[in-house]
Write a protein that holds these residues in place. Structure first.
Motif, PDB file in Angstrom:
ATOM      1  N   GLN A 103     -22.152  -9.068 -14.461  1.00  9.55           N
ATOM      2  CA  GLN A 103     -21.876  -7.682 -14.806  1.00  9.55           C
ATOM      3  C   GLN A 103     -21.735  -6.817 -13.567  1.00  9.55           C
ATOM      4  N   ASN A 104     -22.468  -7.136 -12.531  1.00 10.04           N
ATOM      5  CA  ASN A 104     -22.404  -6.387 -11.277  1.00 10.04           C
ATOM      6  C   ASN A 104     -22.069  -7.338 -10.127  1.00 10.04           C
ATOM      7  N   PRO A 105     -20.852  -7.874 -10.132  1.00  8.66           N
ATOM      8  CA  PRO A 105     -20.514  -8.802  -9.045  1.00  8.66           C
ATOM      9  C   PRO A 105     -20.483  -8.071  -7.713  1.00  8.66           C
ATOM     10  N   HIS A 106     -20.786  -8.807  -6.666  1.00 13.30           N
ATOM     11  CA  HIS A 106     -20.793  -8.168  -5.350  1.00 13.30           C
ATOM     12  C   HIS A 106     -19.382  -7.792  -4.936  1.00 13.30           C
ATOM     13  N   PRO A 107     -19.270  -6.775  -4.090  1.00 12.18           N
ATOM     14  CA  PRO A 107     -17.949  -6.367  -3.609  1.00 12.18           C
ATOM     15  C   PRO A 107     -17.319  -7.490  -2.781  1.00 12.18           C
ATOM     16  N   HIS A 108     -16.015  -7.598  -2.858  1.00  5.74           N
ATOM     17  CA  HIS A 108     -15.260  -8.576  -2.068  1.00  5.74           C
ATOM     18  C   HIS A 108     -15.200  -8.038  -0.647  1.00  5.74           C
ATOM     19  N   LEU A 109     -15.960  -8.646   0.262  1.00  5.48           N
ATOM     20  CA  LEU A 109     -16.073  -8.107   1.612  1.00  5.48           C
ATOM     21  C   LEU A 109     -14.752  -8.136   2.364  1.00  5.48           C
ATOM     22  N   GLY A 110     -13.974  -9.182   2.171  1.00  2.00           N
ATOM     23  CA  GLY A 110     -12.670  -9.239   2.826  1.00  2.00           C
ATOM     24  C   GLY A 110     -11.787  -8.078   2.408  1.00  2.00           C
ATOM     25  N   ASN A 111     -11.772  -7.783   1.104  1.00  2.00           N
ATOM     26  CA  ASN A 111     -10.976  -6.654   0.608  1.00  2.00           C
ATOM     27  C   ASN A 111     -11.503  -5.321   1.129  1.00  2.00           C
ATOM     28  N   LEU A 112     -12.820  -5.203   1.243  1.00  2.00           N
ATOM     29  CA  LEU A 112     -13.432  -3.986   1.765  1.00  2.00           C
ATOM     30  C   LEU A 112     -12.966  -3.734   3.203  1.00  2.00           C
ATOM     31  N   ILE A 113     -12.996  -4.775   4.010  1.00  2.00           N
ATOM     32  CA  ILE A 113     -12.564  -4.651   5.408  1.00  2.00           C
ATOM     33  C   ILE A 113     -11.061  -4.427   5.480  1.00  2.00           C
ATOM     34  N   ARG A 114     -10.311  -5.164   4.666  1.00  2.00           N
ATOM     35  CA  ARG A 114      -8.844  -5.014   4.650  1.00  2.00           C
ATOM     36  C   ARG A 114      -8.450  -3.575   4.314  1.00  2.00           C
ATOM     37  N   ALA A 115      -9.121  -2.986   3.314  1.00  2.00           N
ATOM     38  CA  ALA A 115      -8.811  -1.608   2.911  1.00  2.00           C
ATOM     39  C   ALA A 115      -9.079  -0.642   4.062  1.00  2.00           C
ATOM     40  N   TYR A 116     -10.187  -0.843   4.759  1.00  2.00           N
ATOM     41  CA  TYR A 116     -10.503   0.016   5.900  1.00  2.00           C
ATOM     42  C   TYR A 116      -9.440  -0.127   6.985  1.00  2.00           C
ATOM     43  N   MET A 117      -9.070  -1.365   7.269  1.00  2.00           N
ATOM     44  CA  MET A 117      -8.063  -1.610   8.307  1.00  2.00           C
ATOM     45  C   MET A 117      -6.729  -0.976   7.925  1.00  2.00           C
ATOM     46  N   SER A 118      -6.357  -1.110   6.680  1.00  2.00           N
ATOM     47  CA  SER A 118      -5.091  -0.540   6.218  1.00  2.00           C
ATOM     48  C   SER A 118      -5.110   0.981   6.324  1.00  2.00           C
ATOM     49  N   LYS A 119      -6.183   1.583   5.846  1.00  2.00           N
ATOM     50  CA  LYS A 119      -6.313   3.040   5.876  1.00  2.00           C
ATOM     51  C   LYS A 119      -6.255   3.577   7.304  1.00  2.00           C
ATOM     52  N   ASN A 120      -6.811   2.821   8.243  1.00  2.00           N
ATOM     53  CA  ASN A 120      -6.888   3.258   9.634  1.00  2.00           C
ATOM     54  C   ASN A 120      -5.830   2.606  10.522  1.00  2.00           C
ATOM     55  N   ARG A 121      -4.869   1.959   9.881  1.00  2.00           N
ATOM     56  CA  ARG A 121      -3.728   1.343  10.568  1.00  2.00           C
ATOM     57  C   ARG A 121      -4.155   0.418  11.704  1.00  2.00           C
ATOM     58  N   ILE A 122      -5.139  -0.416  11.395  1.00  2.00           N
ATOM     59  CA  ILE A 122      -5.597  -1.418  12.358  1.00  2.00           C
ATOM     60  C   ILE A 122      -4.960  -2.741  11.959  1.00  2.00           C
ATOM     61  N   THR A 123      -4.198  -3.320  12.869  1.00  2.00           N
ATOM     62  CA  THR A 123      -3.524  -4.580  12.562  1.00  2.00           C
ATOM     63  C   THR A 123      -4.519  -5.740  12.650  1.00  2.00           C
ATOM     64  N   LYS A 124      -4.152  -6.844  12.040  1.00  2.00           N
ATOM     65  CA  LYS A 124      -4.980  -8.044  12.114  1.00  2.00           C
ATOM     66  C   LYS A 124      -5.065  -8.525  13.554  1.00  2.00           C
TER      67      LYS A 124
END
Length: 101
Positions: free
Chosen positions: A4-25
């Protein structure tokens, strides 16, 4: 543990931050000291070892740990920040002073 309360997908969390802040891989990889391929692997993982998450925090200069804390369920007991408690007391004092005038 319930799904019911699965943990957040850490990769997606980091990816979203990188995308928002225009940080490339590639940029993240340079800051982490790993290849772009390794960054892609991390971003695809739902969970990461703590030291990897820590390294992302340091490399990207962002507190992913606080963001994770904000994703706990509403009724989850949270540790009070002593500075926040102090500021709350100050607000109450100022409110009382304003009401007394």
């Amino acid at each position: 543990m319930s799904n019911q309360n699965p943990h957040p997908h850490l990769g997606n969390l980091i990816r979203a931050y990188m995308s928002k802040n225009r940080i490339t891989k590639a940029e993240a990889g340079r800051k982490l000291g790993v290849t772009t391929t390794e960054v892609v692997k991390y971003l695809n993982r739902p969970s990461l070892q703590f030291h990897v998450l820590w390294n992302f925090c340091i490399a990207l200069q962002y507190d992913f740990l606080s963001e994770l804390q904000s994703k706990f369920p509403e009724n989850f007991p949270k540790t009070a920040d002593p500075k926040m408690a102090e500021l709350q007391k100050e607000i109450e004092i100022f409110e009382r002073l304003l009401r007394s005038k």
